[in-house]
Motif scaffolding. Structure first.
Motif, PDB file in Angstrom:
ATOM      1  N   LEU A 110     -42.469  -4.809 -11.015  1.00 33.25           N
ATOM      2  CA  LEU A 110     -41.843  -5.341 -12.219  1.00 33.25           C
ATOM      3  C   LEU A 110     -40.756  -6.352 -11.908  1.00 33.25           C
ATOM      4  N   ASP A 111     -40.058  -6.153 -10.794  1.00 37.52           N
ATOM      5  CA  ASP A 111     -38.958  -7.058 -10.447  1.00 37.52           C
ATOM      6  C   ASP A 111     -38.621  -6.895  -8.966  1.00 37.52           C
ATOM      7  N   ALA A 142     -51.502   6.254 -13.592  1.00 40.43           N
ATOM      8  CA  ALA A 142     -52.691   7.047 -13.266  1.00 40.43           C
ATOM      9  C   ALA A 142     -53.610   6.995 -14.476  1.00 40.43           C
ATOM     10  N   ASP A 143     -54.803   6.468 -14.280  1.00 36.32           N
ATOM     11  CA  ASP A 143     -55.756   6.280 -15.387  1.00 36.32           C
ATOM     12  C   ASP A 143     -55.116   5.521 -16.541  1.00 36.32           C
ATOM     13  N   LYS A 144     -54.429   4.447 -16.184  1.00 37.30           N
ATOM     14  CA  LYS A 144     -53.782   3.535 -17.134  1.00 37.30           C
ATOM     15  C   LYS A 144     -52.614   4.169 -17.885  1.00 37.30           C
ATOM     16  N   ARG A 145     -52.229   5.361 -17.505  1.00 31.91           N
ATOM     17  CA  ARG A 145     -51.101   6.037 -18.152  1.00 31.91           C
ATOM     18  C   ARG A 145     -49.876   5.935 -17.254  1.00 31.91           C
ATOM     19  N   PRO A 146     -48.748   5.403 -17.744  1.00 38.30           N
ATOM     20  CA  PRO A 146     -47.550   5.324 -16.910  1.00 38.30           C
ATOM     21  C   PRO A 146     -47.079   6.717 -16.508  1.00 38.30           C
ATOM     22  N   VAL A 147     -46.815   6.895 -15.212  1.00 36.84           N
ATOM     23  CA  VAL A 147     -46.402   8.202 -14.703  1.00 36.84           C
ATOM     24  C   VAL A 147     -44.981   8.163 -14.171  1.00 36.84           C
ATOM     25  N   SER A 148     -44.633   7.087 -13.439  1.00 36.29           N
ATOM     26  CA  SER A 148     -43.285   7.024 -12.865  1.00 36.29           C
ATOM     27  C   SER A 148     -42.780   5.589 -12.839  1.00 36.29           C
ATOM     28  N   ARG A 149     -41.471   5.485 -12.926  1.00 40.15           N
ATOM     29  CA  ARG A 149     -40.759   4.197 -12.864  1.00 40.15           C
ATOM     30  C   ARG A 149     -39.702   4.341 -11.790  1.00 40.15           C
ATOM     31  N   ALA A 150     -39.715   3.467 -10.780  1.00 44.07           N
ATOM     32  CA  ALA A 150     -38.833   3.646  -9.631  1.00 44.07           C
ATOM     33  C   ALA A 150     -38.016   2.391  -9.332  1.00 44.07           C
ATOM     34  N   THR A 151     -36.817   2.625  -8.837  1.00 43.99           N
ATOM     35  CA  THR A 151     -35.973   1.581  -8.269  1.00 43.99           C
ATOM     36  C   THR A 151     -35.781   1.935  -6.796  1.00 43.99           C
ATOM     37  N   SER A 152     -36.180   1.031  -5.905  1.00 40.58           N
ATOM     38  CA  SER A 152     -36.126   1.308  -4.463  1.00 40.58           C
ATOM     39  C   SER A 152     -35.368   0.216  -3.738  1.00 40.58           C
ATOM     40  N   TRP A 153     -34.634   0.615  -2.692  1.00 38.24           N
ATOM     41  CA  TRP A 153     -33.888  -0.336  -1.872  1.00 38.24           C
ATOM     42  C   TRP A 153     -34.340  -0.213  -0.419  1.00 38.24           C
ATOM     43  N   PHE A 159     -37.192  -5.568   6.407  1.00 40.00           N
ATOM     44  CA  PHE A 159     -38.351  -5.562   5.509  1.00 40.00           C
ATOM     45  C   PHE A 159     -38.426  -6.796   4.617  1.00 40.00           C
ATOM     46  N   ALA A 160     -38.103  -7.932   5.188  1.00 42.77           N
ATOM     47  CA  ALA A 160     -38.298  -9.184   4.453  1.00 42.77           C
ATOM     48  C   ALA A 160     -39.774  -9.331   4.093  1.00 42.77           C
ATOM     49  N   GLY A 161     -40.037  -9.675   2.846  1.00 45.73           N
ATOM     50  CA  GLY A 161     -41.418  -9.829   2.407  1.00 45.73           C
ATOM     51  C   GLY A 161     -42.040  -8.580   1.823  1.00 45.73           C
ATOM     52  N   ILE A 162     -41.263  -7.513   1.655  1.00 49.77           N
ATOM     53  CA  ILE A 162     -41.853  -6.269   1.171  1.00 49.77           C
ATOM     54  C   ILE A 162     -42.303  -6.390  -0.286  1.00 49.77           C
ATOM     55  N   GLY A 163     -41.638  -7.263  -1.065  1.00 49.68           N
ATOM     56  CA  GLY A 163     -42.065  -7.451  -2.446  1.00 49.68           C
ATOM     57  C   GLY A 163     -43.472  -8.010  -2.538  1.00 49.68           C
ATOM     58  N   ALA A 164     -43.736  -9.049  -1.775  1.00 52.38           N
ATOM     59  CA  ALA A 164     -45.070  -9.653  -1.769  1.00 52.38           C
ATOM     60  C   ALA A 164     -46.107  -8.675  -1.241  1.00 52.38           C
ATOM     61  N   ALA A 165     -45.734  -7.903  -0.228  1.00 51.14           N
ATOM     62  CA  ALA A 165     -46.667  -6.928   0.346  1.00 51.14           C
ATOM     63  C   ALA A 165     -46.992  -5.831  -0.669  1.00 51.14           C
ATOM     64  N   TYR A 166     -45.988  -5.431  -1.440  1.00 55.52           N
ATOM     65  CA  TYR A 166     -46.245  -4.401  -2.459  1.00 55.52           C
ATOM     66  C   TYR A 166     -47.120  -4.960  -3.576  1.00 55.52           C
ATOM     67  N   ALA A 199     -34.829   1.826 -21.785  1.00 51.98           N
ATOM     68  CA  ALA A 199     -35.673   1.074 -20.844  1.00 51.98           C
ATOM     69  C   ALA A 199     -36.821   1.930 -20.324  1.00 51.98           C
ATOM     70  N   ASP A 200     -36.524   3.184 -19.957  1.00 51.01           N
ATOM     71  CA  ASP A 200     -37.580   4.063 -19.442  1.00 51.01           C
ATOM     72  C   ASP A 200     -38.544   4.475 -20.545  1.00 51.01           C
ATOM     73  N   MET A 201     -38.052   4.632 -21.779  1.00 52.06           N
ATOM     74  CA  MET A 201     -38.967   4.935 -22.889  1.00 52.06           C
ATOM     75  C   MET A 201     -39.977   3.812 -23.063  1.00 52.06           C
ATOM     76  N   ALA A 202     -39.508   2.565 -22.915  1.00 46.18           N
ATOM     77  CA  ALA A 202     -40.414   1.424 -23.066  1.00 46.18           C
ATOM     78  C   ALA A 202     -41.408   1.359 -21.917  1.00 46.18           C
ATOM     79  N   ASP A 203     -40.928   1.466 -20.682  1.00 44.65           N
ATOM     80  CA  ASP A 203     -41.805   1.320 -19.518  1.00 44.65           C
ATOM     81  C   ASP A 203     -42.792   2.472 -19.380  1.00 44.65           C
TER      82      ASP A 203
END
Length: 245
Positions: A110-111, A142-153, A159-166, A199-203
């Motif tokens: 997402l970002d 999972a099966d088009k149903r949102p299960v989790s929303r994460a913020t990771s550092w 780990f330069a380039g990890i966004g593109a790799a993900y 925000a989490d209700m929307a996502d």
């Protein structure tokens, strides 16, 4: 059916989505176990104070998730009652953990941002405050149903380039492998619960009052160096955690 929460109008959340959540909660709690069927559309429409078209939209969404199935001449059959079981182990992986409980799994980026580590993030990652980290905002389905929303550092230097790799692999494990880290382990997991914010209700496509299971987790490489700190929010009516040694 007594015991089900009523829908709330003018909340910004579509009525059909609220009804789908209420029915999903009822299925999960065993409300319909005696019949194995969801009540008829006319009954649900009266119960929720909506028209049958709105109920039909809710049931269609649940059918797409694989939770219910329309049976000609009988009504709506419950297909799946249980929450997804998510094991927390020394090698916690979303895709492997969900396994064959879902037909299709997605990881959406997402970002992405490069920023200075706060004192809290630096403490978890073994860095000095102000050192550069990469932050990823991700959504797992999972099966088009949102299960989790994460913020990771992640440590930016390593780990330069990890966004593109993900974005390509839709998986932290695959992204790590692409950047030269073939294996990693879970060092710490903290679990709490809270009401979902806007925000989490929307996502996660939740309704007002929904509960989240929140994990704070730190992963390390096999030498013990921190590689990832994450705060993940799971829809509590869709998953359960199993702690495994």
């Amino acid at each position: 059916m007594a015991g089900l929460k009523q829908v709330q109008r003018q909340t910004g959340v579509a009525l059909w989505r609220q009804i789908a959540d209420r029915i999903r909660e009822a299925i999960s709690s065993g409300t319909y176990d005696e019949t194995g069927m969801v009540p008829p559309e006319t009954v649900l429409a009266l119960q929720f104070g909506v028209n049958r078209h709105t109920v039909r939209s809710a049931l269609a969404a649940l059918a797409q998730e694989g939770i219910v199935r329309a049976v000609q001449g009988r009504g709506t059959l419950i297909e799946r009652k249980e929450r997804l079981n998510f094991p927390i182990t020394r090698r916690t992986r979303f895709t492997a953990g969900i396994g064959d409980q879902a037909r299709e799994m997605r990881g959406l980026l997402l970002d992405e941002a490069k920023e200075e580590a706060s004192a809290e993030i630096a403490r978890w990652l073994g860095l000095k405050p102000g050192e550069q980290v990469i932050r990823l905002e991700t959504l797992r389905q999972a099966d088009k149903r949102p299960v989790s929303r994460a913020t990771s550092w992640f440590p930016a230097e390593r780990f330069a380039g990890i966004g593109a790799a993900y974005r390509t692999g839709e998986s932290i494990t695959k992204a790590f492998a692409e950047l030269g880290l073939p294996d990693y382990v879970r060092a710490t997991t903290e679990v709490t619960a809270a009401h979902a914010g806007a925000a989490d209700m929307a996502d996660l496509e939740l309704t007002p009052g929904a509960i989240l299971l929140i994990t704070k987790a730190m992963n390390t490489d096999l030498e013990g160096f921190p590689v990832q700190y994450s705060i993940s929010r799971f829809a509590a009516d869709r998953v359960q955690f199993t702690i495994e040694n």
